[in-house]
Scaffold this motif. Structure first.
Motif, mmCIF file in Angstrom:
data_model
loop_
_atom_site.group_PDB
_atom_site.id
_atom_site.type_symbol
_atom_site.label_atom_id
_atom_site.label_comp_id
_atom_site.label_asym_id
_atom_site.label_seq_id
_atom_site.Cartn_x
_atom_site.Cartn_y
_atom_site.Cartn_z
ATOM 1 N N GLU A 94 0.808 -1.228 0.000
ATOM 2 C CA GLU A 94 0.000 0.000 0.000
ATOM 3 C C GLU A 94 0.840 1.277 0.000
ATOM 4 N N ASP A 95 2.161 1.155 0.174
ATOM 5 C CA ASP A 95 3.016 2.328 0.280
ATOM 6 C C ASP A 95 3.453 2.815 -1.102
ATOM 7 N N ASN A 96 3.779 4.079 -1.169
ATOM 8 C CA ASN A 96 4.090 4.742 -2.424
ATOM 9 C C ASN A 96 5.430 4.268 -2.997
ATOM 10 N N GLU A 97 5.391 3.710 -4.208
ATOM 11 C CA GLU A 97 6.613 3.205 -4.838
ATOM 12 C C GLU A 97 7.569 4.330 -5.190
ATOM 13 N N ASP A 98 7.027 5.465 -5.622
ATOM 14 C CA ASP A 98 7.887 6.599 -5.971
ATOM 15 C C ASP A 98 8.656 7.102 -4.759
ATOM 16 N N TYR A 99 8.017 7.098 -3.589
ATOM 17 C CA TYR A 99 8.721 7.534 -2.370
ATOM 18 C C TYR A 99 9.879 6.587 -2.062
ATOM 19 N N GLU A 101 11.656 4.920 -4.206
ATOM 20 C CA GLU A 101 12.731 5.216 -5.147
ATOM 21 C C GLU A 101 13.441 6.514 -4.770
ATOM 22 N N ARG A 102 12.689 7.522 -4.352
ATOM 23 C CA ARG A 102 13.304 8.792 -3.939
ATOM 24 C C ARG A 102 14.177 8.596 -2.707
ATOM 25 N N LYS A 103 13.705 7.783 -1.785
ATOM 26 C CA LYS A 103 14.467 7.522 -0.568
ATOM 27 C C LYS A 103 15.795 6.844 -0.910
ATOM 28 N N MET A 104 15.760 5.836 -1.755
ATOM 29 C CA MET A 104 16.988 5.146 -2.143
ATOM 30 C C MET A 104 17.947 6.095 -2.858
ATOM 31 N N ALA A 105 17.421 6.900 -3.754
ATOM 32 C CA ALA A 105 18.275 7.837 -4.497
ATOM 33 C C ALA A 105 18.902 8.856 -3.556
ATOM 34 N N ALA A 106 18.130 9.319 -2.577
ATOM 35 C CA ALA A 106 18.649 10.306 -1.621
ATOM 36 C C ALA A 106 19.726 9.681 -0.741
ATOM 37 N N VAL A 133 5.140 -7.009 2.559
ATOM 38 C CA VAL A 133 6.363 -6.309 2.179
ATOM 39 C C VAL A 133 6.736 -6.723 0.756
ATOM 40 N N VAL A 134 6.807 -5.736 -0.153
ATOM 41 C CA VAL A 134 7.092 -6.037 -1.547
ATOM 42 C C VAL A 134 8.543 -5.768 -1.912
ATOM 43 N N GLU A 135 9.218 -4.907 -1.157
ATOM 44 C CA GLU A 135 10.635 -4.637 -1.389
ATOM 45 C C GLU A 135 11.213 -3.914 -0.185
ATOM 46 N N ALA A 136 12.537 -3.862 -0.150
ATOM 47 C CA ALA A 136 13.221 -3.244 0.989
ATOM 48 C C ALA A 136 14.639 -2.870 0.565
ATOM 49 N N CYS A 241 8.987 2.415 4.969
ATOM 50 C CA CYS A 241 9.415 3.359 3.937
ATOM 51 C C CYS A 241 8.198 4.089 3.369
ATOM 52 N N ARG A 242 7.824 5.130 4.070
ATOM 53 C CA ARG A 242 6.724 6.002 3.667
ATOM 54 C C ARG A 242 6.979 7.355 4.297
ATOM 55 N N GLU A 243 6.183 8.337 3.951
ATOM 56 C CA GLU A 243 6.298 9.635 4.620
ATOM 57 C C GLU A 243 6.182 9.413 6.126
ATOM 58 N N PRO A 244 6.993 10.116 6.960
ATOM 59 C CA PRO A 244 6.975 9.890 8.408
ATOM 60 C C PRO A 244 5.560 9.895 8.969
#
Length: 412
Positions: A94-99, A101-106, A133-136, A241-244
């Protein structure tokens, strides 16, 4: 009555103990006081995560880089005050996939080493991890035992001439001719001191101490609940891994995990509500990552208050306040000799202390460099001696009372 120190440090958490140690190593005459036992405020009431910086990477790159640097320093100097568990940031369906990716890139931009895992790989590393859990990705998070860390800093400060006085509240501050004149101390000291400089390292209570001197510190404290439950099988820290949001972190301690946390603004860091809904929400949200914690036996529950600094912050949502730190010289307010260090995180306490000690030494005309980044803390290879020091300075606190031998922690 006691001998007047050159510098009085008020606040015996990690930052205050770190300042006292840093100054003592520079041959400055320093006294450290706290109204209770050391680490009894915010430092000893956290979830015990030593941040890799990943939590802040996409929102505050500078703070992330600072966390990473200090995490590495503490790995070298703090011994049994920390435990190298690693950490996972997990994304549920249910969590945002784009977030994600942004977290990993950051993290990559901040220099934080990451290892990407699919859901099955993550479950191979963490028994009981949710099927949702779909990824980590892995990060170099660690666990910190703040009672030990603060005690080791205080002991090194004392070994180099500092006076460390727990159970010594500040009861009054006198200002004369726009300069700190004297400080009244109660408790175990019960006397007056006349320091040249007062360092306000009182954390969430920094505004109250500043007010005694007629100065202002714009604190915006926020409470959060921690719930320790019995659990033997978790090694890495789990971060959602989502917005706090509430209930997005699980921190492994010995024989238990700590579930947290919430973020609710408070006006008074001593007097605030402790509602059941915060406990229930933290447990249910953490169970989305690790389902079996929902049925685990609760060992203890406690709240901590974040020492957020936001003089211009408006509104009630304090999650977005920077976790960076600020050092304030109150001479501009007509209170020379008062320096406040505010904001920050337990992970960055040593850096906060270094910057503060640099400012104090400049004011005193002392030319001495910081040694704390390379000098190993005392007793950190001897857990029995570490725990004796914890008892000497007031006892263990809720964060690490399952590990540290001497405890004064109670449920709330």
């Amino acid at each position: 009555m006691t001998t007047d120190p050159t510098v009085l440090v008020v606040g015996g958490g990690a930052t205050g103990a770190g300042v006292a140690r840093d100054l003592a190593l520079r041959d400055v005459d320093v006294m450290l006081v706290d109204r209770d036992g050391l680490a009894s405020g915010t430092s000893g009431r956290s979830h015990g995560l030593l941040h890799s910086g990943a939590r802040y990477a996409e929102a505050d790159l500078e703070s992330a880089e600072e966390c990473l640097a200090e995490n590495r320093i503490l790995k070298d100097i703090a011994g049994a005050c920390i435990r190298d568990t690693g950490g996972l940031f997990v994304r549920l369906a249910e969590d945002n996939e784009d977030y994600f990716e942004r977290k990993m890139a950051a993290c990559n931009a901040a220099g934080i080493e990451v290892q990407r895992l699919d859901g099955d790989e993550a479950r191979e590393q963490v028994a009981g991890l949710s099927d949702d859990v779909v990824e980590a990705f892995r990060v170099p998070d660690r666990v910190v035992y703040p009672s030990r860390l603060v005690a080791a800093n205080a002991a090194d400060a004392e070994a180099h001439g500092a006076a460390v006085r727990p159970h010594t509240p500040v009861t009054d501050v006198t200002v004369s001719n726009e300069r700190i004149d004297s400080v009244e101390l109660g408790g175990d000291v019960d006397g007056t001191v006349r320091p040249e400089i007062v360092v306000n390292a009182a954390g969430a209570w920094a505004g109250q101490l500043a007010e005694m001197a007629g100065a202002t510190v714009g604190m915006a404290p926020s409470r959060g609940v921690m719930v320790a439950v019995e659990y033997d099988d978790l090694e890495p820290v789990l971060n959602r891994c989502r917005e706090p949001d509430d209930g997005d972190i699980i921190v492994p301690h010995e024989g238990e995990v700590v579930l947290g946390t919430t973020s609710v603004p408070v006006d008074d860091p001593d007097e605030y509500d402790r509602p059941d809904w915060e406990v229930e929400r933290s447990v249910s949200e953490c169970a989305a990552m690790l389902p079996s914690v929902a049925d685990a036996r609760t060992v203890r529950t406690w709240w901590g208050v974040r020492p957020l600094y936001a003089p211009d912050e408006a509104g009630s949502d304090r999650r977005g306040i920077s976790r960076g730190f600020t050092v304030i010289d109150h001479a501009d307010e007509g209170v020379s000799g008062l320096v406040s260090v505010v904001g920050g995180k337990l992970t960055t306490y040593r850096r906060m202390a270094e910057v503060t000690a640099d400012r104090v030494c400049a004011g005193l005309g002392i030319d001495a460099t910081c040694e704390t980044a390379t000098r190993r803390l005392p007793a950190v290879d001897d857990t029995e001696r570490l725990d004796e020091l914890v008892g000497q300075y007031g006892g263990a606190n809720p964060t690490d009372s399952s590990t540290v031998g001497t405890t004064t922690a109670v449920d709330e």
